[in-house]
Design a protein around this motif. Structure first.
Motif, PDB file in Angstrom:
ATOM      1  N   PHE A   1      48.125  42.258  46.725  1.00  9.40           N
ATOM      2  CA  PHE A   1      47.444  41.056  47.210  1.00  9.40           C
ATOM      3  C   PHE A   1      48.143  40.504  48.440  1.00  9.40           C
ATOM      4  O   PHE A   1      49.374  40.579  48.570  1.00  9.40           O
ATOM      5  CB  PHE A   1      47.449  39.972  46.124  1.00  9.40           C
ATOM      6  N   GLY A   2      47.358  39.924  49.329  1.00  8.63           N
ATOM      7  CA  GLY A   2      47.918  39.127  50.407  1.00  8.63           C
ATOM      8  C   GLY A   2      48.318  37.762  49.861  1.00  8.63           C
ATOM      9  O   GLY A   2      48.042  37.427  48.707  1.00  8.63           O
TER      10      GLY A   2
ATOM     11  N   PHE B   1      37.131  37.060  41.369  1.00 12.24           N
ATOM     12  CA  PHE B   1      36.608  38.099  42.241  1.00 12.24           C
ATOM     13  C   PHE B   1      35.337  37.646  42.942  1.00 12.24           C
ATOM     14  O   PHE B   1      34.449  37.037  42.322  1.00 12.24           O
ATOM     15  CB  PHE B   1      36.333  39.366  41.428  1.00 12.24           C
TER      16      PHE B   1
ATOM     17  N   LEU C   1      33.689  43.193  46.959  1.00 10.97           N
ATOM     18  CA  LEU C   1      34.422  44.430  47.201  1.00 10.97           C
ATOM     19  C   LEU C   1      33.691  45.211  48.283  1.00 10.97           C
ATOM     20  O   LEU C   1      32.454  45.306  48.255  1.00 10.97           O
ATOM     21  CB  LEU C   1      34.498  45.260  45.911  1.00 10.97           C
TER      22      LEU C   1
ATOM     23  N   TYR D   1      39.097  37.588  46.754  1.00  7.94           N
ATOM     24  CA  TYR D   1      39.120  36.697  45.600  1.00  7.94           C
ATOM     25  C   TYR D   1      39.234  35.261  46.082  1.00  7.94           C
ATOM     26  O   TYR D   1      39.795  34.991  47.139  1.00  7.94           O
ATOM     27  CB  TYR D   1      40.328  36.982  44.692  1.00  7.94           C
TER      28      TYR D   1
ATOM     29  N   TYR E   1      39.149  50.764  49.252  1.00  5.19           N
ATOM     30  CA  TYR E   1      38.306  49.566  49.225  1.00  5.19           C
ATOM     31  C   TYR E   1      39.197  48.340  49.425  1.00  5.19           C
ATOM     32  O   TYR E   1      40.420  48.411  49.292  1.00  5.19           O
ATOM     33  CB  TYR E   1      37.527  49.449  47.908  1.00  5.19           C
TER      34      TYR E   1
ATOM     35  N   ARG F   1      33.865  48.987  50.369  1.00  7.02           N
ATOM     36  CA  ARG F   1      34.486  50.304  50.359  1.00  7.02           C
ATOM     37  C   ARG F   1      34.746  50.790  51.776  1.00  7.02           C
ATOM     38  O   ARG F   1      34.166  50.301  52.744  1.00  7.02           O
ATOM     39  CB  ARG F   1      33.615  51.300  49.592  1.00  7.02           C
TER      40      ARG F   1
ATOM     41  N   GLN G   1      39.201  44.064  48.409  1.00  5.15           N
ATOM     42  CA  GLN G   1      38.584  43.040  47.572  1.00  5.15           C
ATOM     43  C   GLN G   1      38.934  41.666  48.111  1.00  5.15           C
ATOM     44  O   GLN G   1      40.001  41.465  48.702  1.00  5.15           O
ATOM     45  CB  GLN G   1      39.108  43.134  46.132  1.00  5.15           C
TER      46      GLN G   1
ATOM     47  N   SER H   1      48.284  54.863  42.809  1.00  6.26           N
ATOM     48  CA  SER H   1      47.939  54.731  41.385  1.00  6.26           C
ATOM     49  C   SER H   1      47.133  53.468  41.101  1.00  6.26           C
ATOM     50  O   SER H   1      47.264  52.870  40.038  1.00  6.26           O
ATOM     51  CB  SER H   1      49.197  54.715  40.508  1.00  6.26           C
ATOM     52  N   TYR H   2      46.325  53.063  42.088  1.00 14.33           N
ATOM     53  CA  TYR H   2      45.441  51.913  41.898  1.00 14.33           C
ATOM     54  C   TYR H   2      46.201  50.618  41.644  1.00 14.33           C
ATOM     55  O   TYR H   2      45.674  49.691  41.046  1.00 14.33           O
ATOM     56  CB  TYR H   2      44.468  52.157  40.740  1.00 14.33           C
ATOM     57  N   ILE H   3      47.447  50.549  42.068  1.00 16.21           N
ATOM     58  CA  ILE H   3      48.202  49.309  41.917  1.00 16.21           C
ATOM     59  C   ILE H   3      47.668  48.299  42.916  1.00 16.21           C
ATOM     60  O   ILE H   3      47.678  48.538  44.116  1.00 16.21           O
ATOM     61  CB  ILE H   3      49.700  49.539  42.173  1.00 16.21           C
ATOM     62  N   PRO H   4      47.166  47.169  42.441  1.00 12.16           N
ATOM     63  CA  PRO H   4      46.607  46.176  43.363  1.00 12.16           C
ATOM     64  C   PRO H   4      47.703  45.470  44.145  1.00 12.16           C
ATOM     65  O   PRO H   4      48.699  45.046  43.576  1.00 12.16           O
ATOM     66  CB  PRO H   4      45.891  45.195  42.433  1.00 12.16           C
TER      67      PRO H   4
END
Lengths: 115, 111
Positions: free
Chosen positions: B101-102, B46, B49, B36, B32, B51, B34, B96-99
């Protein structure tokens, strides 16, 4: 519902001094993140907590940074000693469900200036 | 590792026009993406989102698309207003779902 609360909002210190930041996540959010955001950049993850357990801390400079999340609620991030390059905004975020989109709820951040 | 690329130049548009912001990722398609919004002196908030299996997502004046062929997400604000002026960040999960970001794109809407 209260959002993520961070304090202090601003901190000015001289290099080599210690500094600590505090974060209170949204109630019920088990996952807590600390990020660092440099000017003109996006947030960069420092450490993630699942309840009391620190995971994903590979980006945390462990020689000078430390973090804790006692009782799985509030968290503190400490820098000792601070260096000039540590000047940045330190953001705390929490998420209600890491597996369902991992939407991050951020605090206002602490702006650190190291002189 | 996954990298998120957003245009570092500010986007200046006139009120009432549609703003379109771009987010490109470099490697595998994330589950997915996101978006912000960040105002000066504030933490990101936020917005939307989308997918991997969704082409488009809408929320009021906001629309997000996800093109896995182009490795790109577009973020649109229709009928833009000066109050929409802010920095918009794109983010996606890595291992591991580590976000990740740009750096964000600054949008300035002129009255």
């Amino acid at each position: 519902e209260a959002g993520v609360v961070q304090s202090p909002r601003y901190k000015i210190i001289e290099k080599k001094q210690p500094v600590a930041f505090w974060c209170n996540p949204i109630s019920g959010h088990n996952t807590l993140y600390w990020y660092r955001q440099n000017l003109g950049q996006g947030p960069e993850l420092l450490i993630r907590y699942e309840n009391e357990e620190a995971v994903d801390d590979s980006q945390l400079p462990k020689d000078r940074f430390s973090a804790e999340r006692l009782k799985g609620v509030d968290s503190t991030l400490k820098i000792q000693p601070a260096e000039l390059g540590d000047s940045a905004v330190y953001l705390c975020a929490s998420t209600p469900d890491r597996l369902a989109g991992n939407i991050q709820y951020f605090g206002a951040g602490t702006r650190l200036s190291v002189l | 590792s996954q990298k998120i690329e957003q245009n570092s130049e500010a986007l200046n548009i006139q009120e009432g026009k549609t703003a379109t912001l771009t987010c490109n990722y470099t490697n595998y398609s994330p589950a997915y993406l996101q978006w912000y919004r960040q105002d000066p002196g504030r933490g990101p908030v936020f917005l939307l989102l989308i997918r991997e299996n969704e082409k488009e997502k809408r929320k009021e004046r906001l629309k997000v698309t996800f093109d896995t062929t182009l490795k790109q997400s577009l973020f649109h604000i229709t009928a833009s207003q000066p109050a929409d002026s802010a920095t918009y960040l794109c983010a996606c999960p890595t291992g591991s779902y580590i976000p990740t970001f740009g750096r964000g794109t600054s949008l300035i809407v002129h009255p």
